[in-house]
Design a protein around this motif. Structure first.
Motif, PDB file in Angstrom:
ATOM      1  N   ASP A   1       0.827  -1.207   0.000  1.00 43.54           N
ATOM      2  CA  ASP A   1       0.000   0.000   0.000  1.00 43.54           C
ATOM      3  C   ASP A   1       0.861   1.256   0.000  1.00 43.54           C
ATOM      4  N   THR A   2       1.951   1.209   0.741  1.00 40.46           N
ATOM      5  CA  THR A   2       2.769   2.419   0.838  1.00 40.46           C
ATOM      6  C   THR A   2       3.757   2.536  -0.320  1.00 40.46           C
ATOM      7  N   LEU A   3       3.894   1.473  -1.083  1.00 39.01           N
ATOM      8  CA  LEU A   3       4.874   1.471  -2.165  1.00 39.01           C
ATOM      9  C   LEU A   3       4.336   2.235  -3.366  1.00 39.01           C
ATOM     10  N   ALA A   4       5.097   3.233  -3.794  1.00 41.88           N
ATOM     11  CA  ALA A   4       4.638   4.028  -4.925  1.00 41.88           C
ATOM     12  C   ALA A   4       5.168   3.442  -6.218  1.00 41.88           C
ATOM     13  N   MET A   5       4.293   2.834  -6.976  1.00 40.13           N
ATOM     14  CA  MET A   5       4.659   2.376  -8.321  1.00 40.13           C
ATOM     15  C   MET A   5       3.384   2.157  -9.122  1.00 40.13           C
TER      16      MET A   5
ATOM     17  N   GLY B   1      17.014  -0.557 -11.071  1.00 41.80           N
ATOM     18  CA  GLY B   1      16.576   0.827 -11.204  1.00 41.80           C
ATOM     19  C   GLY B   1      17.500   1.716 -10.412  1.00 41.80           C
ATOM     20  N   PRO B   2      17.391   3.024 -10.625  1.00 41.12           N
ATOM     21  CA  PRO B   2      18.291   3.970  -9.958  1.00 41.12           C
ATOM     22  C   PRO B   2      18.112   3.940  -8.436  1.00 41.12           C
ATOM     23  N   PRO B   3      19.080   4.474  -7.703  1.00 39.04           N
ATOM     24  CA  PRO B   3      18.971   4.522  -6.242  1.00 39.04           C
ATOM     25  C   PRO B   3      17.757   5.331  -5.806  1.00 39.04           C
ATOM     26  N   GLY B   4      17.111   4.897  -4.766  1.00 37.59           N
ATOM     27  CA  GLY B   4      15.994   5.662  -4.215  1.00 37.59           C
ATOM     28  C   GLY B   4      14.678   5.444  -4.918  1.00 37.59           C
ATOM     29  N   THR B   5      14.575   4.365  -5.689  1.00 34.85           N
ATOM     30  CA  THR B   5      13.317   4.115  -6.376  1.00 34.85           C
ATOM     31  C   THR B   5      12.515   3.022  -5.684  1.00 34.85           C
ATOM     32  N   GLY B   6      13.000   2.566  -4.541  1.00 34.22           N
ATOM     33  CA  GLY B   6      12.162   1.670  -3.738  1.00 34.22           C
ATOM     34  C   GLY B   6      12.465   0.192  -3.864  1.00 34.22           C
ATOM     35  N   LYS B   7      13.689  -0.152  -4.219  1.00 36.21           N
ATOM     36  CA  LYS B   7      14.008  -1.582  -4.346  1.00 36.21           C
ATOM     37  C   LYS B   7      14.002  -2.256  -2.972  1.00 36.21           C
ATOM     38  N   SER B   8      14.684  -1.628  -2.028  1.00 32.00           N
ATOM     39  CA  SER B   8      14.697  -2.224  -0.684  1.00 32.00           C
ATOM     40  C   SER B   8      13.297  -2.189  -0.070  1.00 32.00           C
ATOM     41  N   SER B   9      12.573  -1.105  -0.324  1.00 31.36           N
ATOM     42  CA  SER B   9      11.210  -1.017   0.208  1.00 31.36           C
ATOM     43  C   SER B   9      10.341  -2.130  -0.369  1.00 31.36           C
ATOM     44  N   MET B  10      10.578  -2.445  -1.632  1.00 33.72           N
ATOM     45  CA  MET B  10       9.814  -3.507  -2.277  1.00 33.72           C
ATOM     46  C   MET B  10      10.067  -4.858  -1.589  1.00 33.72           C
TER      47      MET B  10
ATOM     48  N   THR C   1      19.941  -4.378  -8.198  1.00 30.08           N
ATOM     49  CA  THR C   1      21.088  -3.715  -8.816  1.00 30.08           C
ATOM     50  C   THR C   1      20.680  -2.341  -9.325  1.00 30.08           C
ATOM     51  N   ASN C   2      21.638  -1.447  -9.362  1.00 31.42           N
ATOM     52  CA  ASN C   2      21.379  -0.151  -9.990  1.00 31.42           C
ATOM     53  C   ASN C   2      21.739  -0.179 -11.463  1.00 31.42           C
ATOM     54  N   HIS C   3      22.521  -1.170 -11.867  1.00 34.45           N
ATOM     55  CA  HIS C   3      23.003  -1.217 -13.253  1.00 34.45           C
ATOM     56  C   HIS C   3      22.788  -2.592 -13.839  1.00 34.45           C
TER      57      HIS C   3
ATOM     58  N   ILE D   1       0.161   8.194  -5.440  1.00 31.31           N
ATOM     59  CA  ILE D   1       0.208   7.344  -4.239  1.00 31.31           C
ATOM     60  C   ILE D   1       0.986   8.038  -3.127  1.00 31.31           C
ATOM     61  N   LEU D   2       2.112   8.654  -3.506  1.00 28.40           N
ATOM     62  CA  LEU D   2       2.932   9.318  -2.488  1.00 28.40           C
ATOM     63  C   LEU D   2       2.179  10.474  -1.843  1.00 28.40           C
ATOM     64  N   ILE D   3       1.508  11.261  -2.676  1.00 33.64           N
ATOM     65  CA  ILE D   3       0.768  12.407  -2.141  1.00 33.64           C
ATOM     66  C   ILE D   3      -0.344  11.919  -1.209  1.00 33.64           C
TER      67      ILE D   3
ATOM     68  N   ASN E   1      -0.349   9.086   0.479  1.00 31.11           N
ATOM     69  CA  ASN E   1       0.206   8.516   1.719  1.00 31.11           C
ATOM     70  C   ASN E   1       0.799   9.561   2.634  1.00 31.11           C
ATOM     71  N   TYR E   2       1.500  10.525   2.048  1.00 31.82           N
ATOM     72  CA  TYR E   2       2.233  11.463   2.890  1.00 31.82           C
ATOM     73  C   TYR E   2       1.372  12.611   3.386  1.00 31.82           C
ATOM     74  N   LEU E   3       0.434  13.053   2.568  1.00 23.48           N
ATOM     75  CA  LEU E   3      -0.366  14.211   2.966  1.00 23.48           C
ATOM     76  C   LEU E   3      -1.788  13.832   3.355  1.00 23.48           C
TER      77      LEU E   3
ATOM     78  N   VAL F   1      10.876  12.667  -3.990  1.00 20.95           N
ATOM     79  CA  VAL F   1       9.535  13.223  -3.845  1.00 20.95           C
ATOM     80  C   VAL F   1       9.067  13.108  -2.397  1.00 20.95           C
ATOM     81  N   SER F   2       9.300  11.942  -1.790  1.00 21.76           N
ATOM     82  CA  SER F   2       8.829  11.806  -0.406  1.00 21.76           C
ATOM     83  C   SER F   2       9.570  12.760   0.516  1.00 21.76           C
ATOM     84  N   GLU F   3      10.841  12.978   0.216  1.00 24.20           N
ATOM     85  CA  GLU F   3      11.611  13.951   1.010  1.00 24.20           C
ATOM     86  C   GLU F   3      10.961  15.326   0.926  1.00 24.20           C
TER      87      GLU F   3
HETATM   88  N1  ATP Z   1       8.515   3.431  -4.679  1.00 27.12           N
HETATM   89  C1  ATP Z   1       8.546   3.984  -3.465  1.00 27.12           C
HETATM   90  N2  ATP Z   1       7.435   4.066  -2.732  1.00 27.12           N
HETATM   91  C2  ATP Z   1       7.443   4.614  -1.519  1.00 27.12           C
HETATM   92  N3  ATP Z   1       8.551   5.111  -0.940  1.00 27.12           N
HETATM   93  C3  ATP Z   1       9.687   5.060  -1.630  1.00 27.12           C
HETATM   94  C4  ATP Z   1       9.749   4.476  -2.920  1.00 27.12           C
HETATM   95  N4  ATP Z   1      11.009   4.561  -3.353  1.00 27.12           N
HETATM   96  C5  ATP Z   1      11.705   5.134  -2.391  1.00 27.12           C
HETATM   97  N5  ATP Z   1      10.938   5.451  -1.344  1.00 27.12           N
HETATM   98  C6  ATP Z   1      11.397   6.090  -0.108  1.00 27.12           C
HETATM   99  O1  ATP Z   1      12.768   6.373  -0.243  1.00 27.12           O
HETATM  100  C7  ATP Z   1      13.552   5.692   0.706  1.00 27.12           C
HETATM  101  C8  ATP Z   1      14.687   4.944   0.020  1.00 27.12           C
HETATM  102  O2  ATP Z   1      14.153   3.920  -0.776  1.00 27.12           O
HETATM  103  P1  ATP Z   1      14.835   2.506  -0.934  1.00 27.12           P
HETATM  104  O3  ATP Z   1      15.844   2.308   0.122  1.00 27.12           O
HETATM  105  O4  ATP Z   1      13.763   1.490  -1.043  1.00 27.12           O
HETATM  106  O5  ATP Z   1      15.543   2.700  -2.335  1.00 27.12           O
HETATM  107  P2  ATP Z   1      16.465   1.715  -3.136  1.00 27.12           P
HETATM  108  O6  ATP Z   1      15.895   1.602  -4.498  1.00 27.12           O
HETATM  109  O7  ATP Z   1      16.641   0.469  -2.367  1.00 27.12           O
HETATM  110  O8  ATP Z   1      17.809   2.513  -3.208  1.00 27.12           O
HETATM  111  P3  ATP Z   1      19.297   1.944  -3.339  1.00 27.12           P
HETATM  112  O9  ATP Z   1      19.466   1.507  -4.747  1.00 27.12           O
HETATM  113  O10 ATP Z   1      20.135   3.120  -3.001  1.00 27.12           O
HETATM  114  O11 ATP Z   1      19.432   0.842  -2.361  1.00 27.12           O
HETATM  115  C9  ATP Z   1      12.641   4.737   1.419  1.00 27.12           C
HETATM  116  O12 ATP Z   1      12.832   4.821   2.794  1.00 27.12           O
HETATM  117  C10 ATP Z   1      11.246   5.161   1.060  1.00 27.12           C
HETATM  118  O13 ATP Z   1      10.674   5.895   2.089  1.00 27.12           O
END
Ligand code: ATP
Ligand code: MG
Length: 501
Positions: free
Chosen positions: A179-183, A220-229, A346-348, A378-380, A382-384, A413-415
């Motif tokens: 639910d919280t995952l934005a994709m 995908g690039p860093p910060g796109t939610g791989k670990s969150s997934m 992976t990022n690459h 989804i982010l808007i 969840n966050y607001l 965006v979430s930042e």
């Molecule tokens: N798709 C998403 N949906 C919701 N939140 C996200 C999403 N992507 C990133 N975030 C937010 O950004 C933060 C960093 O995301 P995350 O660690 O999942 O990225 P990552 O893809 O694993 O990055 P990296 O490649 O650097 O490991 C998370 O704590 C989360 O709050």
């Protein structure tokens, strides 16, 4: 009138007669069997807590430490009826006071507890074994549901702890869910369905002769939610996570040992797989940059890529190699245990060996993209806490227009949203401004990143500059020549690669 011996003999006799003609047989399951705790007792307790509807007159309630749910069980000396495969059985919880102990290896509880199972004699052979198996299985399931999930790491490398386990664990409490995952919602649903199919697919995997496991590659690039997934997957299925730190593993056999010690119903994660393999091979070839580069050079690899190119490297068994890793996910050893999910991130993706990517190895390749319009919504939300209608239609339209060009990650965006979450209107306003200005800058610079997150020319230059700075710093330090040399090789190598890209 009767002497006690005679009375005792009579009682015994009557008891025998009674049992001979009784239609029931009884099984005692005591809490403590000799000095060992009886696993079956706990299982029965858990099982009864779930299968029995709240119908008994008196039930005891418990909530385990850290657990999120309450279970109820039979009170002392109470009984309850259960049915299994159409057969009715009776469970009684028997509690008696223990006589004072004279000597014991370890102090025993003051009460003696046990369950007594009553089954009709004619049903005994019919159900007993399957019933007890069923109870054990159900109990494990309940335990997993009640307990918090665990996150395991192999930070100690392959060495074992006092109980012979190579993994260390902590409670896993990541709040990320689907639910919280934005994709993209469609893609998200696909993944959720796939996971559910997998978890419920025991029969299918048996029928088709496949090992019950599944692989996902998140890129995908860093910060796109791989670990969150990954966290969302674990929360969705209720699986434990094994976070495998490849750089801590020293050999293929160590890797195999780690795998053998994972439990079923778990997700085995290797983050940043390109870096991990790269690193270990680099260590090995640190004196020879050419061999290191050729590892990634498709021309030097032969054929359809079952890891044959790196096969020879595994010979010495001192380092972990690609073929070792492939055996880990794919070979005979991967099926010790079942119901396991492998996730690589992976990022690459373009740097990965084709052997890792060939079909059947990683069942699903999931691209985690920059924030697009559905993710933004989804982010808007969840966050607001905004609903669709809380934001002006024109603003939505404007956002839709600019969001793809801005190529902001969901993390960015979430930042931006967190920063202004007290003033929601300001948050929306600033976000839109950010999207616009970044988008415009991207367009002006003429280069947007490719779908796979390849570096743009601009970024390559920046990257090279960064490297040059590190390089010069190393030269300045000059205290460790060997290290500097190694770094240099690494830099050259990287620049080569970015140029190739
Ligand atoms: N798709 C998403 N949906 C919701 N939140 C996200 C999403 N992507 C990133 N975030 C937010 O950004 C933060 C960093 O995301 P995350 O660690 O999942 O990225 P990552 O893809 O694993 O990055 P990296 O490649 O650097 O490991 C998370 O704590 C989360 O709050
Ligand atoms: Mg991550």
């Amino acid at each position: 009138i009767f002497p006690p011996e005679l009375r005792f003999a009579f009682l015994k006799f009557f008891n025998r007669i009674f049992h001979l003609f009784s239609t029931y047989c009884y099984f005692d399951i005591t809490e403590i069997d000799g000095v060992n705790t009886n696993e079956l007792y706990n299982a029965v307790q858990l099982y009864l807590s779930s299968s029995v509807s709240i119908a008994g007159n008196r039930l005891s309630l418990t909530r385990a430490v850290n657990s999120s749910s309450i279970t109820f069980g039979l009170s002392n000396n109470d009984s309850i009826i259960d049915t299994f495969n159409g057969v009715t059985v009776l469970w009684e919880h028997v509690v008696t006071q223990r006589q004072t102990q004279t000597f014991a290896w370890r102090p025993l509880p003051e009460e003696k507890r046990g369950f007594t199972l009553r089954i009709k004699k004619k049903n005994k052979t019919l159900i007993l074994n399957s019933y007890l198996d069923y109870i054990m299985e159900r109990a494990n399931e309940i335990r997993r549901k009640n307990q918090d999930r665990l996150l395991y790491t192999n930070s100690r490398g392959g060495s074992l702890d006092s109980r012979g386990h190579p993994w260390e664990s902590v409670p896993f409490k990541h709040p990320s869910t689907f639910d919280t995952l934005a994709m993209d919602p469609i893609k998200k649903q696909q993944i959720m369905d796939d996971l559910l199919d997998f978890a419920e697919g025991q029969l299918f995997y048996q029928k088709t002769g496949r090992a019950w496991k599944r692989g996902y590659l998140l890129y995908g690039p860093p910060g796109t939610g791989k670990s969150s997934m990954i966290a969302a997957m674990a929360n969705y299925l209720g699986y434990d996570i094994y976070d495998l730190e490849l750089t801590e593993v020293h050999s293929n056999s160590e890797l195999r040992k780690l795998l053998m010690k994972t439990s079923s119903k778990s997700i085995i994660v290797i983050e940043d797989i390109d870096c991990s393999i790269n690193l270990t091979n680099r260590k090995k070839n640190s004196t020879n940059a050419v061999t290191q580069k050729s590892y990634y050079d498709p021309e030097t690899r032969t054929g359809s890529g079952s890891g044959s190119g790196s096969g020879e490297e595994s010979g010495n068994g001192n380092t972990i190699t690609l073929s070792g890793l492939l055996n880990f996910t794919d070979g005979l050893w991967s099926c010790c245990g079942s119901e396991r999910i492998f996730v690589f991130t992976t990022n690459h993706i373009e740097k990965l060996d084709p052997a890792l990517l060939r079909s059947g190895r990683m069942d699903m390749h999931i691209y985690m993209s920059y924030c697009n319009f559905p993710s933004l919504k989804i982010l808007i939300k969840n966050y607001l806490g905004y609903k669709e209608e809380d934001v002006n239609d024109d603003v939505w339209k404007e956002m839709e227009r600019v969001v793809d060009k801005a190529e902001m990650t969901p993390a960015d965006v979430s930042e931006a949203l967190i920063k202004n979450r007290r003033d929601k209107e300001k948050a929306i306003r600033e976000l839109l401004d950010d999207l616009k200005s970044i988008g415009e800058r991207n367009v002006k610079n003429g280069k947007l990143r490719g779908r796979n997150g390849n570096l743009t020319e601009l970024e390559i230059v920046v990257e090279q500059e960064k490297r040059a700075i590190v390089d010069s710093q190393n030269e300045e330090d000059g205290n460790n020549n060997d290290e500097a040399e190694e770094e240099e090789i690494e830099l050259e190598d990287n620049i080569c690669k970015t140029r190739e890209d």
